[in-house]
Design a protein around this motif. Structure first.
Motif, PDB file in Angstrom:
ATOM      1  N   CYS A 164       8.115   3.308   8.215  1.00 35.50           N
ATOM      2  CA  CYS A 164       8.946   4.243   7.449  1.00 35.50           C
ATOM      3  C   CYS A 164      10.430   3.878   7.542  1.00 35.50           C
ATOM      4  CB  CYS A 164       8.731   5.663   7.959  1.00 35.50           C
ATOM      5  SG  CYS A 164       7.183   6.401   7.413  1.00 35.50           S
TER       6      CYS A 164
ATOM      7  N   GLU B 187      11.001   0.808   5.322  1.00 36.83           N
ATOM      8  CA  GLU B 187      10.880   1.108   3.893  1.00 36.83           C
ATOM      9  C   GLU B 187      12.084   1.870   3.382  1.00 36.83           C
ATOM     10  OE1 GLU B 187       8.606   0.981   0.252  1.00 36.83           O
ATOM     11  OE2 GLU B 187       8.548  -0.093   2.157  1.00 36.83           O
TER      12      GLU B 187
ATOM     13  N   LEU C 237       6.564   6.085   0.741  1.00 36.99           N
ATOM     14  CA  LEU C 237       6.517   6.462   2.154  1.00 36.99           C
ATOM     15  C   LEU C 237       5.122   6.952   2.549  1.00 36.99           C
ATOM     16  CD1 LEU C 237       9.956   8.271   2.641  1.00 36.99           C
ATOM     17  CD2 LEU C 237       9.268   6.030   3.511  1.00 36.99           C
TER      18      LEU C 237
ATOM     19  N   LEU D 266       3.251   4.974   5.578  1.00 35.71           N
ATOM     20  CA  LEU D 266       2.830   5.640   6.820  1.00 35.71           C
ATOM     21  C   LEU D 266       1.464   5.147   7.294  1.00 35.71           C
ATOM     22  CD1 LEU D 266       4.073   9.306   6.381  1.00 35.71           C
ATOM     23  CD2 LEU D 266       4.518   7.831   8.335  1.00 35.71           C
TER      24      LEU D 266
END
Length: 427
Positions: free
Chosen positions: A352, A355, A403, A407
């Motif tokens: 995360c 990203e 996201l 994850l």
């Protein structure tokens, strides 16, 4: 010859041949030449005597053995003196000139054997290193295949927002895809995605570990510093991008409007090369490199920082100690240094962070890959166009589904990677 007599008894052991010569005492110089040709031969004390012409000075014995495919290997060679030869030294001195040559030959043969052994050890190390590298790459590839297949539906949704400029909310888009293409529509392009991500992740993971170990070796520290982790991660991202971006470009073109009409992977690649040239497969390379360097640095750096923080904690030290005691009995899951939950959690956090830090570069890269030759713009101009049409938020279009995809993808990827390293016994 009249001064030689051959004696050949039964073999002296498995693969061994024993032989001997009764030597006539009439020609000491010839005896010296004969002994000089025998590797490992030395003149015994009994040979240092005056001989009567015609009396045998003794018995020359030798043993030869067969080893592997190298043929005969000389064994001990010696001259057994006769009972009558116990005095004087003049004729014996004629046997000595070959002694130095014999010793030189023995040393040379020893050096050759030593070099052969070193070459064998070198070849063995090279073979072990190649096998370990292969297993390392497979661990990363399997991790990518598993994680990408699990999150393929979320990847499809992200591309709809980035590539097609989808305006509907997430649930409306999911309903539309399911209605038009069925459940398999969510896995559209997944095979191509695996072809792209499997080698990418394999190279990425392997390159990171290789760069990190090399930096640790150069620094001479006991443990990699955070700075070295970020540097290794950045170079790993660049390395993997350079090697794998063509497949990413092909996949993006396949899911873009009109991509279905071009056929599969080969059809899209052929069309791009014929109409735009070979280097069209490297569209978006610059923003890709700009995004993957910090992305790799953050992804691997954050994960390793969290990992080392836990391993240095009292709980982590206790777990490592228990693992060492139960190593023979523990299964692959129990051998994970962080355990299952922490490996998944730390992988998700690292993914995360990476990203979110580099997502605008991802948006620009995708837009560059969709451009045709007639309307091609550079990365900066493309970025300005995106901001002009949709404002700064347009650079984060699709971030939420991205996201949601990262994850599970990052957590599963790191978990499977660490697990496969244990299963494959990667050093």
């Amino acid at each position: 010859m009249p001064w030689l007599e051959m004696w050949l008894p039964p073999a002296a052991g498995e693969g061994a041949v024993a032989a001997g010569l009764f030597l006539d005492g009439g020609d000491a110089a010839a005896h010296g030449a004969l002994l000089a040709a025998m590797p490992g031969c030395s003149v015994p004390l009994g040979a240092r005597s005056r001989r009567r012409r015609g009396a045998p000075p003794g018995f020359l014995s030798l043993t030869m053995s067969v080893k592997g495919g190298r043929g005969f290997v000389p064994g001990p060679v010696g001259l057994i003196a006769g009972a009558e030869e116990k005095g004087g030294a003049e004729e014996a001195e004629a046997l000595v000139p070959g002694k130095k040559a014999v010793e030189d030959v023995a040393v040379a043969e020893g050096n050759v054997l030593l070099l052969q052994e070193k070459e064998k050890e070198k070849d063995a190390r090279a073979g072990a290193g190649a096998l370990n590298m292969t297993k390392h790459l497979w661990a990363g590839a399997v991790a990518a295949m598993v994680s990408r297949t699990v999150v393929a539906p979320l990847e499809r949704l992200k591309l709809e927002y980035i590539v097609r400029g989808e305006q509907r909310n997430l649930f409306e888009l999911m309903h539309a895809i399911a209605k038009a293409q069925g459940l398999k529509g969510f896995w559209k392009g997944n095979f191509v995605n695996i072809l792209r991500t499997a080698p990418f992740k394999a190279v990425n993971f392997y390159a990171y570990d290789t760069y990190r170990k090399q930096l640790l070796k150069w620094s001479g520290n006991e443990e990699t510093t955070n700075y070295e982790r970020f540097i290794a991660g950045a170079f790993a991202g660049v390395t993997a991008t350079l090697m794998c971006i063509p497949m990413d470009t092909i996949r993006t073109r396949m899911v873009a409007p009109g991509g279905e009409a071009l056929g599969g992977v080969i059809g899209v690649a052929r069309h791009m090369i014929q109409t735009e040239g070979f280097f069209s497969l490297y569209k978006g390379l610059v923003p890709s490199l700009i995004s993957m360097a910090p992305s790799g640095a953050v992804f691997y750096g954050v994960y390793d920082i969290l990992k080392m923080a836990y391993l240095h904690s009292p709980e982590g030290k206790k777990r490592v100690s228990m693992m060492k005691q139960q190593k023979q009995e523990a299964n692959a899951l129990d051998q994970l240094e962080l355990g299952t939950v922490r490996t998944l959690l730390y992988g998700a956090i690292a993914g995360c962070c990476a990203e979110a830090a580099t997502y605008p570069f991802e948006v620009v890269r995708r837009q560059l890959q969709m451009q045709v030759k007639a309307t091609r713009m550079n990365a900066f101009a493309t970025c300005l166009k995106i901001v002009d049409q949709g404002g700064v938020p347009a650079l984060y279009a699709g971030l939420i589904p991205s996201l949601l995809q990262v994850l599970p993808s990052a957590s599963i990827s790191y978990f499977v990677y660490e697990l496969m390293k244990i299963v494959l016994k990667v050093e």
